[in-house]
Each structure stands twice: as structure tokens, then as C-alpha cells.
Design a protein around this motif. Structure first.
Motif, PDB file in Angstrom:
ATOM      1  N   SER A  20       2.133  -5.848 -10.968  1.00 59.72           N
ATOM      2  CA  SER A  20       0.711  -5.783 -10.580  1.00 59.72           C
ATOM      3  C   SER A  20      -0.037  -6.885 -11.324  1.00 59.72           C
ATOM      4  CB  SER A  20       0.113  -4.431 -10.949  1.00 59.72           C
ATOM      5  OG  SER A  20       0.648  -3.427 -10.135  1.00 59.72           O
ATOM      6  N   SER A  24      -6.129  -8.369 -12.322  1.00 60.14           N
ATOM      7  CA  SER A  24      -6.754  -7.187 -11.702  1.00 60.14           C
ATOM      8  C   SER A  24      -6.791  -6.040 -12.694  1.00 60.14           C
ATOM      9  CB  SER A  24      -5.942  -6.708 -10.496  1.00 60.14           C
ATOM     10  OG  SER A  24      -6.401  -7.306  -9.337  1.00 60.14           O
ATOM     11  N   PRO A 189      -9.027 -12.951  -5.226  1.00 56.40           N
ATOM     12  CA  PRO A 189      -8.521 -11.661  -4.705  1.00 56.40           C
ATOM     13  C   PRO A 189      -8.676 -10.528  -5.721  1.00 56.40           C
ATOM     14  CG  PRO A 189      -6.905 -13.415  -4.356  1.00 56.40           C
ATOM     15  CD  PRO A 189      -8.013 -14.017  -5.163  1.00 56.40           C
ATOM     16  N   GLU A 190      -8.649 -10.867  -7.007  1.00 58.11           N
ATOM     17  CA  GLU A 190      -8.772  -9.822  -8.037  1.00 58.11           C
ATOM     18  C   GLU A 190     -10.170  -9.205  -8.000  1.00 58.11           C
ATOM     19  OE1 GLU A 190      -7.519 -12.891  -8.561  1.00 58.11           O
ATOM     20  OE2 GLU A 190      -5.396 -12.354  -8.796  1.00 58.11           O
ATOM     21  N   GLU A 192     -11.907  -8.741  -5.169  1.00 55.90           N
ATOM     22  CA  GLU A 192     -11.813  -7.764  -4.059  1.00 55.90           C
ATOM     23  C   GLU A 192     -11.104  -6.508  -4.526  1.00 55.90           C
ATOM     24  OE1 GLU A 192     -10.841  -8.806   0.121  1.00 55.90           O
ATOM     25  OE2 GLU A 192     -10.607 -10.811  -0.736  1.00 55.90           O
ATOM     26  N   ASP A 193     -10.102  -6.704  -5.393  1.00 53.10           N
ATOM     27  CA  ASP A 193      -9.347  -5.546  -5.885  1.00 53.10           C
ATOM     28  C   ASP A 193     -10.238  -4.659  -6.751  1.00 53.10           C
ATOM     29  OD1 ASP A 193      -6.793  -4.523  -5.445  1.00 53.10           O
ATOM     30  OD2 ASP A 193      -6.116  -5.043  -7.461  1.00 53.10           O
ATOM     31  N   ARG A 196     -12.351  -2.683  -4.528  1.00 58.02           N
ATOM     32  CA  ARG A 196     -11.575  -1.588  -3.923  1.00 58.02           C
ATOM     33  C   ARG A 196     -11.461  -0.427  -4.923  1.00 58.02           C
ATOM     34  NH1 ARG A 196      -5.978  -0.942  -2.872  1.00 58.02           N
ATOM     35  NH2 ARG A 196      -5.459  -2.655  -4.257  1.00 58.02           N
ATOM     36  N   PRO A 228      -2.902  -1.685  -8.091  1.00 57.59           N
ATOM     37  CA  PRO A 228      -3.510  -3.031  -8.014  1.00 57.59           C
ATOM     38  C   PRO A 228      -2.681  -3.981  -7.151  1.00 57.59           C
ATOM     39  CG  PRO A 228      -3.275  -2.276 -10.294  1.00 57.59           C
ATOM     40  CD  PRO A 228      -2.442  -1.361  -9.450  1.00 57.59           C
ATOM     41  N   ILE A 229      -3.297  -5.078  -6.749  1.00 59.14           N
ATOM     42  CA  ILE A 229      -2.572  -6.077  -5.953  1.00 59.14           C
ATOM     43  C   ILE A 229      -1.474  -6.732  -6.796  1.00 59.14           C
ATOM     44  CG2 ILE A 229      -4.347  -6.691  -4.274  1.00 59.14           C
ATOM     45  CD1 ILE A 229      -5.106  -9.055  -6.136  1.00 59.14           C
ATOM     46  N   CYS A 255       1.749 -10.994  -2.002  1.00 59.13           N
ATOM     47  CA  CYS A 255       0.840 -11.271  -0.891  1.00 59.13           C
ATOM     48  C   CYS A 255       0.780 -12.781  -0.695  1.00 59.13           C
ATOM     49  CB  CYS A 255      -0.538 -10.691  -1.214  1.00 59.13           C
ATOM     50  SG  CYS A 255      -1.737 -11.108   0.050  1.00 59.13           S
ATOM     51  N   ASN A 258      -2.558 -14.779  -0.622  1.00 59.64           N
ATOM     52  CA  ASN A 258      -3.254 -15.040  -1.889  1.00 59.64           C
ATOM     53  C   ASN A 258      -2.745 -16.284  -2.624  1.00 59.64           C
ATOM     54  OD1 ASN A 258      -4.726 -12.808  -1.407  1.00 59.64           O
ATOM     55  ND2 ASN A 258      -3.742 -11.493  -2.931  1.00 59.64           N
TER      56      ASN A 258
END
Ligand code: UD1
Length: 418
Positions: A20, A24, A189-190, A192-193, A196, A228-229, A255, A258
Motif C-alpha cells: 500500500s 497514502s 492519486p494519494e 484522492e485516496d 476516499r 489504501p491504493i 494501478c 497512476n
């Protein structure tokens, strides 16, 4: 103290699972202070940055439990708003705690943070944003002291899209009175995480991933379980190592979107890349060709956290490259170490000028920071002969089971105590 001993020259074959994302998990750990309920972070990476963040949470009075690779934080008994100097110095992300600690206690005291020595890394944007939310800030004897009667939502315009400032302000704003709008927000992207996660906890956040984030303050947040992503920088590091050593490596739980900026460059290098759901396979059997220029940029541009690794790759490509570092001014500290291994690279201001050499030679080199350290390990794996990489505690900050994963791919790398 520990070091790696690496016998280079093996191709890398096999598959590994990506952890992970460090970047994030750190702000997510900070977010756990915002609720009295338990927050369970699934598949947390086994790295010292995370352990240090957990230690700071314990100092604040939170119960932190490790369970089968997950971390559970129970902040119901948190009673301290001061982040001790030594821990703040070990971990720059401790500054993310300002937002959540001030939200919880309406006061916070933190020593100026540490982290990688890769440039000035000021926190002025964090502090200016917090002021917009009604926080009074004093700075004395190396401490930042924050106080407010209550946090009030407001419009905040960031001078530059700082990842940390965006995250800190999100954490401060979720339980503020009224709405907060963060403009020129970072789009990593972190972030956005984190949105979320906060929404899983009952927050009302939207817009993360774009330049404008809107947060409507809520009174309470609750606990949750959160995966987490995957870590795009760990994934990128392994892909670059595979491109340098040759072979065929499969990454699981990753991903591709990303790290599309890296995948484009690796294709230009001549690597074959196959994507399949959450897998990336990289295949390379010949000396890569150079990419002419690479510039680090905020997301979705090429990440500064992969700059050292891609420069190491360029050093053994056919042809010349220019790598420009636009985010952190002293992020070329690994270059003299690569030169010890035979690289032909010159740094002038923010640019590294690289002429590709046939291969690296083994040497004793010193890691000065996390990503530079990972670049040196990749170079040593691709080199002819034996290398030693010293100061590997820097690498342990961000890569869990690094040598186990590399060994499972066929790399000849061992850790020894000195
Ligand atoms: C985060 C990442 C780090 C990554 C970086 C850039 C975490 C834990 N760390 O760091 O791995 O390399 O994003 O993608 O997520 N700046 C200011 N004033 C501030 C804050 C930042 O001038 O108050 C400047 C910095 O000096 C730098 C630029 O903004 O030049 C970007 O920094 P920032 O995005 O804040 O990086 P971090 O959040 O520290």
C-alpha cells in the motif's frame, strides 16, 4: 547500522506484490485522530516512516495495534497535542498531524519536521492555509504552535500545488464549521485516496484529483476499514530495476494509470509493457535506448520520487539524456555515488546531463536519501561485480521487504549488520 551487499548481473524474473502506498498511509494515519472510533488500515506497508508515524500517534495517547499486516488505530484516549522534537525530526509527514491535531484539540505544538534531506521543504503553505481556517500560529524555539477557538471553513488558494499542504488542509477542514474550498490543490492519486478515506469516515469532500477540492464541514467522523491504493513509487522502482537488469517482472496489485508517465518513458526506452487489470508485466532483453529528456512535475507529470531511479537507468542506456528536477533543489545527491560506479553524469543546477555507458561497475556507495538509495540498489543489481550500499536505513523508510522482494526476483542482495 546495516548495509546491502549486492552481486550484480542477474536478470530479474518473477512476480511480486506491491505494498500500500506510503504516501497514502501517512496522511491516513494522521486522519485517525479525527475520530474516537477505530480505524483499520489494511495491508499497511512495513516501513519505518509508518512505524514512526505510529509512534507519534502513541505519544498523542492513541492505541496503535498491528494485526496480520493491518494497523488499527483507536484514538478514543488521545490526550496530547504536542509532537515531540525527536520524532518530528525523523519524519517529515509528522507535519500532517497539525491539521488533525488542531481539529481535535484546537491547539497543536510540533517541532519543525524532518524527512529526506532533499531541499528546503518549507511548510509556509501549510501554515498560511491553516491561518485562513482561523488558526493563530506562533513559531518559537524550533516549534510551531497553533491555537484556535474553532476552525472555520474558508477559501484557500495555494501558491503551488503542495501535496502535504493540500492533505493537511483537508484534514483540518473536514470538521470545521462551514465549507472550505482549496484552490490550486495538488492532484496526486494519494490525495484522492485521502478523500476516499475521509468520506468513508463520514466526511463530505469532493473534487480531489482536480485542482479544486470542496469540503463541507461535518460535526463527527466515525471509524472504518480502509485499503489504501498501491504504492506507485514502489511499483515504478521495481519496473525501472527490471528495465536496468533485464528479464521479465510481473507486478501484482498496481494501478497502471497512476504511473502512466513512467510507462511512456519505459516504452521509449524499448521495454515491452503489458497491462492486465491490476497487473503490469515488463519485459526487456536488451540494452535500453535513452529518452532524450525527462522533467519532474506535479502529478500527472513525471514524479520527483522516481527521478533518481530513472536517472540511474539513463546512465546505462544507449545515447544521452537530460533529467530536470523541478520540485526539490538538492535531489541529485546520489549522482556522485553513481559516478563511483562508472556513470557519466554531470549536474548543473536542476539538470543532470547523462551520457550512457555500457554498464555500471560494482562499488561501495552511500545512500543519502530514500529514493536515491533505491536508485543505487538498482544500479548495483545491474552492475558488473560486487557492490556495497551503506546507510540503508534511508531505504527502510519507504520500501518494505525490499531485499526479500528483489531476491525473489533473482537479485543477489543480502543485508548485513556492521
Ligand atoms: C510529498 C511526498 C513526497 C513527494 C512530494 C512531491 C508525502 C509523504 N511525501 O511531499 O514523497 O516527493 O510530495 O510529489 O506524501 N513547498 C513550499 N511550501 C510548503 C510546502 C511545499 O514551498 O509549505 C514546495 C516544496 O519545497 C517543493 C514543492 O512545494 O518544492 C512540492 O512539495 P510538496 O508537494 O509539499 O511535497 P511534500 O508534501 O513534502
Amino acid at each position: 547500522m546495516e548495509k546491502y551487499i549486492i552481486n550484480g548481473g542477474n536478470k530479474l524474473y518473477g512476480s511480486i506484490e506491491i505494498q500500500s502506498a506510503k504516501n497514502s498511509v501517512l496522511p491516513i494515519l494522521a486522519a485517525t485522530v479525527l475520530t474516537d472510533d477505530k480505524v483499520k488500515i489494511l495491508n499497511a506497508p512495513n516501513i519505518t516512516d509508518v512505524k514512526n508515524m505510529a509512534k507519534i500517534l502513541s505519544k498523542l495517547g492513541c492505541d496503535v495495534m498491528y494485526e496480520n499486516g493491518n494497523i488499527i488505530v483507536d484514538s478514543s484516549r488521545a490526550d496530547c497535542y504536542e509532537i515531540p522534537r525527536q520524532l518530528a525530526h525523523e519524519l517529515r509527514s509528522s507535519v500532517f498531524l497539525l491539521g488533525s491535531v488542531i481539529s481535535r484539540f484546537h491547539t497543536a505544538k510540533i517541532a519543525y519536521p524532518g524527512g529526506c534531506d532533499i531541499g528546503l521543504r518549507p511548510v509556509d503553505l501549510h501554515l498560511a492555509g491553516l491561518k485562513r481556517l482561523g488558526v493563530e500560529i506562533d513559531e518559537e524555539k524550533g516549534y510551531i504552535i497553533c491555537k484556535c477557538e474553532k476552525l472555520k471553513g474558508n477559501e484557500i488558494m495555494l501558491d503551488c500545488p503542495s501535496v502535504g499542504a493540500t492533505e493537511n488542509l483537508m484534514l483540518a477542514a473536514v470538521k470545521a464549521e462551514g465549507a472550505t474550498v482549496i484552490k490550486n490543490a495538488a492532484r496526486e492519486p494519494e490525495i484522492e485516496d485521502l478523500q476516499r478515506l475521509l468520506n468513508c469516515m463520514g466526511a463530505k469532500v469532493r473534487g480531489a484529483g482536480s485542482g479544486t477540492i470542496v469540503i463541507e464541514g461535518v460535526r463527527e467522523l466515525h471509524g472504518c476499514e480502509f485499503l489504501p491504493i498501491p504504492d506507485r513509487i514502489e511499483a515504478g522502482t521495481f519496473l525501472i530495476a527490471a528495465a536496468m537488469c533485464g528479464g521479465e517482472v510481473e507486478l501484482n496489485r498496481v494501478c497502471a494509470e497512476n504511473i502512466s508517465s513512467l510507462l511512456h518513458k519505459l516504452r521509449e526506452n524499448g521495454c515491452k509493457i503489458y497491462l492486465n487489470n491490476d497487473k503490469i508485466i515488463l519485459e526487456n532483453h536488451k540494452r535500453p535506448t535513452s529518452v532524450k529528456s525527462i522533467e519532474t512535475q506535479p502529478y500527472p507529470g513525471f514524479p520527483t520520487d522516481l527521478q533518481a531511479q530513472i536517472t540511474a537507468l539513463c546512465c546505462i542506456c544507449r545515447g544521452q539524456s537530460i533529467i530536470t528536477e523541478n520540485l526539490f533543489e538538492t535531489r541529485f545527491k546520489y549522482v556522485p555515488e553513481l559516478r563511483k560506479m562508472g556513470a557519466d553524469v554531470t549536474v548543473i543546477n536542476r539538470n543532470a546531463f547523462v551520457r550512457g555507458v555500457e554498464r555500471f561497475n560494482g562499488a561501495t556507495v552511500i545512500a543519502h536519501d530514500l529514493r536515491g538509495g533505491a536508485a543505487l540498489v538498482s544500479a548495483a543489481l545491474a552492475a558488473e561485480g560486487r557492490s556495497e550500499v551503506l546507510n540503508i536505513s534511508h531505504i527502510d523508510r519507504g520500501y518494505g521487504s525490499f531485499e526479500y522482494k528483489l531476491r525473489s526476483l533473482g537479485g543477489d542482495i543480502v543485508r548485513i549488520s556492521i
